[in-house]
Structure formats: structure tokens, C-alpha cells
Enzyme design. Structure first.
Site, PDB file in Angstrom:
ATOM      1  N   LEU A 113       0.824  -1.205   0.000  1.00  0.00           N
ATOM      2  CA  LEU A 113       0.000   0.000   0.000  1.00  0.00           C
ATOM      3  C   LEU A 113       0.856   1.252   0.000  1.00  0.00           C
ATOM      4  CD1 LEU A 113      -2.728  -0.849   2.697  1.00  0.00           C
ATOM      5  CD2 LEU A 113      -2.955  -0.972   0.217  1.00  0.00           C
ATOM      6  N   CYS A 114       0.536   2.185  -0.881  1.00  0.00           N
ATOM      7  CA  CYS A 114       1.170   3.506  -0.858  1.00  0.00           C
ATOM      8  C   CYS A 114       0.071   4.544  -1.062  1.00  0.00           C
ATOM      9  CB  CYS A 114       2.277   3.621  -1.902  1.00  0.00           C
ATOM     10  SG  CYS A 114       1.697   3.689  -3.606  1.00  0.00           S
ATOM     11  N   ALA A 115       0.442   5.782  -1.335  1.00  0.00           N
ATOM     12  CA  ALA A 115      -0.552   6.854  -1.425  1.00  0.00           C
ATOM     13  C   ALA A 115      -1.422   6.737  -2.672  1.00  0.00           C
ATOM     14  CB  ALA A 115       0.138   8.208  -1.389  1.00  0.00           C
ATOM     15  N   PHE A 156      -3.763   3.480  -0.604  1.00  0.00           N
ATOM     16  CA  PHE A 156      -4.411   3.414   0.701  1.00  0.00           C
ATOM     17  C   PHE A 156      -5.819   4.010   0.584  1.00  0.00           C
ATOM     18  CE2 PHE A 156      -5.511   4.256   5.024  1.00  0.00           C
ATOM     19  CZ  PHE A 156      -4.808   3.331   5.772  1.00  0.00           C
TER      20      PHE A 156
END
Length: 573
Positions: free
Chosen positions: A476-478, A508
């Protein structure tokens, strides 16, 4: 400058709490769910309107058909946002409730939609008693009203479920039927509240809530579009990123409604031939392709400087590794790899460059009558191309795109030279301490590490996985950029070595439905502010969460075997 950075770091915990605020997160996550609608509908707009630049007009039926798709999707965006934002907020509330007492998200979603219609839609009846809905406020204009509804309805449901406020039925009633009755009380409270409020509000003001909000906030929208407002919005994004917090996660929810409304107003003016009227600056395109050209703080130019002008071997390697991702707006490799964040050398250009870019854009719009953004494009569109396409292929946009690169070079160059000189001195000092024996030892060690990775990889403990067939990992990242790079590298490693490993990537907020089937979740450092919330979700789904540092995360995107070592070490615990 080091003293300034230390003072800024002291405020980091406070800003992390702001970033993790459930209401800001609900707006962000709700809009992540709507992005396919926003982006795909804009494609129809591009097809319908771009040919007009070259004086080609589609036949009326074709143009109407193309515009219909946009009108039937973006035209009801606020209605859909009331549902998706309410769902995201409900997911947060459910983390605080027992598994047997979860709020049904579907019930909250349709309640939010009904409640929004009550306060945002006007009705009319003709002479034949046919009922008509006035839908002007269920598109982008009604977004702020939709957010308010989406905040209130889940809170009503949460209080009802938390305190077990429901219709009591005999024990003999089947649970699925009794469960349906649990929705009646919060639905009734929510809709009755908004119905009664709407009647009183319309009687007092003569208009609906959504229209009234637009009227009241119109001066604020105008102020936000001025030089000071633009500096605050895009300077804040850069500032938060500088201290290691994903800036848009804090700022973007506050301006999303303005973004989408401005693009629609610009497009209407542009289509009417009023180019000077398409002058609203705040837009998603301004953020993606002007202020954050190449990622937050306009890092396209500094990345290319590192790649091609740097004398430091380390910076040159980092720049070349980050060059391709940064072209598509994925700049975490340079933010954490150089690093730029919390680096005293780059504090000034990191904050001021995006402000200079957006001010220059405003000058072109105000003085040279270049149109503002009239289309919404994916954030991964290469920056200069996104600027040109998003403003309707205007001549001014081509000149501006070139000028932005020049300005960014001027802004970053003195600081680049200072940092490059500093890194060269560090490398020279380190080189003096190395000898041939150390290099040979390092070579042997690297060889052993590679072998070790392969041996460990072949021992993935399937007994510790949920399905017993493969180790399922979610990164998960932005925005799904760097997480996609890491997931792709891990899946390639798994394929080459025939490993029982399956890796998915997500931004996310788009992860909730994926989490239950995962054994491990890797959280990118830019989303560190969300780790407490994610930990609650992982505990409920029996999933292990791993956090990483900036350099560690970027290193793993380039060396998947190191990430695999980390995964295996933790799944075996």
C-alpha cells in the site's frame, strides 16, 4: 537551516494526527473509489471537444451521445460521493465495533443518498401531476453538501449500533430478518432529520442546502484562486511532504470540491467561446501537472539533474533509477532516495518551486488568456503532456510547459550544486577508507546474500498462510505508484523462481476489500500516519502489517529479493 528543520520535526506528530483524521480520510478514500468515473468520463469529453480546436465539429447526434456519458456520470457525482464517502467513514467506525455488531455499509450508503436528495434536490410538478427532479446540485456543485451528509449519517448509525438502539424482536425471529430491522431505526432517524431540516431550511432561505452552500462559499472559492490562496494550498502540500507526511492526504480533501467545480465551469466557458472566462486556477490538473510537475514539489527537473549532471555516484544512481517513475508523477524514489524530504539543503526550493509554478500558470491565464484546466486527466499522465492536453492544446500551454522546466531548473540548480558537492566530498572521504580486501569481502558477502535469498525464498512456510497455497502480500502507498513497482518486482521474482507468492498493489483507501485474503501488508513510508488505523484493520482480518523506512522501501523496489527476505522473516515469526 538544520535548526529550522529540527523545529519542524517536532510538529510532525501533530500533523500525522491531522493526516489520520477519519473525516479527511473518508473524503480521500471516497474519491479514490470515484476516480474511474471522473477519469473515464473525461475521455468522452476529450473526444467530443478537442476536435473543436481545429474547427471540426461532430454531427449533433454524435456530440450529444458523447456528452451524454459525461452528463450521466459526472452529472451525478455528488450523489455518488455521498455514498462512497459515507462508506469510507463507516469502515472507520466499524473498526471500533465488535465483529458481531458491524454497521452494514450498504444500508449507510443508500441512507446517505436518500438524505442527500432530500437537502439538495428541488422537485417540480407540472399540470399533469408529473413529478420532476431538478438535478443541478447533484453533480460537482453539490459536493460539499454531499460531504456533510456523508459525515452525519454514519455517525447516526454508529451511535445506534454502539448503544444497540433497535427494534427488539422475539428470539424466535431468524437472525437475518432481525438484522434487517436493525437498519430501520438509524435509517428513520437520518432521513427524518434531513427531511425536517430541509423543510425548515427551504422555508427560511428559499433554496436548498447545496445551492445555499455554493452561494455562501463563493467568495472563499474566489480567494482560494488568488495568488495567496494558491500559495497556501500548494505550499502546504509541499511542506507536509517535506516533513514526511503525504501532503495531498491533508490538503486535497479540503479543495476537491473546488477542483471539480472549477473544471466544469472552465469547460462551460471554453465551449461557449469565452476563453477568458475559463480562468479558474484551482483544479486537479493544476496540482498534477503544474504545481507538482513530476510529483510533489515539482521534482521532475531535480531528478533529471541528479541523473545527468551530478558528479556524485550515489546521486547519479538515484536520479537514473527515479527518472522513469518521476516522468509519470511517481516521485517517492527521489524523495526518499536522495533524500529530499527533511533535507535542509532542499527546504527552500522544495516549498517555493510549486508556488512559483502555479503563480506562473495564473499569470498566463490572467494576462495571456490561456484557458485553465478544462479536462480531468489521470495523475500518471506525463506532466508537460497533461498540462497541454488538460488545457485544450492551447499554444500558451506549450510555451508554459517549456518555461516551467526552465524556472524549475533555476529554482533547484544552486541547491543541487551545493548538495552534489557535499555528496562528492562524502564519497571521496569514504573511498579513502576502502581497500581491496574490503571490496573482495563485500563481493563474497553479496554472493552469499543472493544465494541466501534464493534458499529462503524456497522455504516460504505455506502452513503459515491463510489459504495454504500461496503467500498473499498487499503493498500500500498513497496513489498506487511505488506500491505497483514493488508488487511487479516481487511477482517477477516469484515467477522466475517458481515461488508460491502472489503480490497485489493498491492505494491506501482502496484496500479494504482486499485485506481479508492477505497474509502480509507492506505499508509505504509516505503513509506512515495511517499505520495505527491500518493495524486495527489487520488485527481484525488476522493480517500482519509491515512498515518500512524511506530508503529501505525505495531500495526494495529496486531489489525485490531484500523485500522477500523481510516478508519471509516476518511470516515465520
Amino acid at each position: 537551516m538544520n535548526a529550522v528543520i529540527k523545529q519542524i520535526e517536532k510538529a510532525q506528530p501533530f500533523f500525522q494526527k491531522v493526516a489520520a483524521n477519519k473525516y479527511l480520510r473518508a473524503v480521500r478514500d471516497g474519491f479514490i473509489a470515484l476516480m474511474p468515473i471522473i477519469i473515464f468520463s473525461s475521455i468522452f469529453l476529450l473526444i467530443a471537444n478537442v476536435p473543436l480546436i481545429w474547427h471540426f465539429a461532430w454531427p449533433t447526434k454524435v456530440a450529444n451521445a458523447l456528452n451524454m456519458f459525461y452528463n450521466m456520470s459526472m452529472g451525478v457525482l455528488a450523489l455518488m460521493a455521498s455514498s462512497s464517502v459515507a462508506k469510507a467513514l463507516t469502515d472507520s467506525f466499524n473498526l471500533n465495533l465488535p465483529k458481531t455488531g458491524q454497521i452494514p455499509t450498504v444500508g449507510v450508503q443508500f441512507t446517505a443518498q436518500v438524505s442527500f436528495i432530500l437537502v439538495a434536490v428541488d422537485t417540480m410538478v407540472d399540470k399533469l401531476n408529473n413529478l420532476y427532479f431538478a438535478v443541478a446540485m447533484i453533480g460537482t456543485k453539490g459536493l460539499i453538501c454531499a460531504f456533510l451528509v456523508a459525515f452525519i449519517v454514519p455517525n447516526i448509525y454508529y451511535q445506534c449500533f454502539k448503544h444497540n438502539i433497535t427494534i427488539k424482536l422475539p428470539d424466535a425471529v431468524p437472525q437475518n430478518i432481525a438484522g434487517a430491522f436493525k437498519n430501520i431505526i438509524p435509517f428513520a432517524i437520518s432521513t427524518f432529520l434531513f427531511w425536517g431540516f430541509s423543510l425548515a431550511f427551504r422555508a427560511a432561505t428559499g433554496t436548498n442546502l447545496a445551492a445555499w452552500i455554493i452561494q455562501i462559499l463563493s467568495p472563499l472559492f474566489t480567494a482560494a484562486d488568488g495568488y495567496l490562496g494558491l500559495a497556501i494550498v500548494y505550499g502546504a502540500m509541499a511542506f507536509f511532504w517535506f516533513i514526511g507526511i503525504q501532503g495531498p492526504s491533508i490538503v486535497e480533501p479540503a479543495v476537491t470540491a473546488i477542483y471539480l467545480s472549477n473544471v466544469e465551469l472552465n469547460l462551460s466557458a471554453w465551449k461557449a467561446g469565452n476563453i477568458a472566462g475559463a480562468n479558474r486556477i484551482l483544479a486537479q490538473g493544476t496540482q498534477y501537472f503544474v504545481a507538482t510537475l513530476g510529483g510533489t514539489s515539482a521534482t521532475l527537473v531535480i531528478t533529471l539533474m541528479f541523473a545527468f549532471w551530478s558528479k556524485s555516484k550515489e546521486l547519479k544512481a538515484v536520479g537514473r533509477a527515479a527518472s522513469v517513475p518521476v516522468l509519470f508523477g511517481v516521485n517517492e524514489p527521489i524523495l526518499f532516495g536522495a533524500p529530499l524530504i527533511l533535507n535542509p539543503v532542499f527546504f527552500i526550493p522544495f516549498i517555493l518551486t510549486p508556488i512559483a509554478n502555479v503563480w506562473l500558470f495564473k499569470i498566463f491565464v490572467d494576462l495571456f488568456h490561456m484557458p485553465g484546466f478544462i479536462y480531468n486527466l489521470p495523475w500518471t499522465t506525463p506532466g508537460t503532456l497533461g498540462l497541454i492536453m488538460g488545457t485544450g492544446f492551447s499554444v500558451g500551454s506549450i510555451i508554459l510547459a517549456i518555461l516551467l522546466l526552465v524556472v524549475d531548473t533555476i529554482m533547484y540548480y544552486p541547491f543541487f550544486k551545493a548538495y552534489d558537492t557535499q555528496k562528492c566530498a562524502e564519497e571521496a572521504k569514504s573511498a579513502g577508507k576502502l581497500n581491496v580486501k574490503n571490496e573482495d569481502s563485500h563481493s563474497v558477502q553479496s554472493s552469499n546474500e543472493d544465494t541466501s535469498s534464493k534458499e529462503d525464498a524456497s522455504k516460504i512456510p505455506l502452513s503459515a498462510t491463510k489459504d495454504g497455497k500461496a503467500l498473499n502480500v498487499l503493498v500500500l502507498c498513497a496513489g498506487g505508484g511505488t506500491s505497483g513497482i514493488l508488487a511487479k518486482a516481487l511477482n517477477k521474482l516469484a515467477t522466475e523462481n517458481k515461488l508460491p507468492l502472489s503480490v497485489a498493489a493498491a492505494s491506501f483507501g482502496a484496500h479494504h476489500d482486499l485485506l481479508a485474503g492477505m497474509d502480509i501488508v507492506i505499508l509505504a513510508p509516505q503513509m506512515n500516519a495511517m499505520k495505527d488505523e491500518l493495524q486495527k484493520e489487520c488485527d481484525k482480518s488476522n493480517t500482519k502489517m509491515l512498515t518500512t523506512t524511506g530508503k529501505q522501501y525505495i531500495d526494495m523496489t529496486q531489489h525485490a529479493d531484500k523485500c522477500l527476505d523481510l516478508i519471509i522473516a516476518n511470516i515465520s515469526d
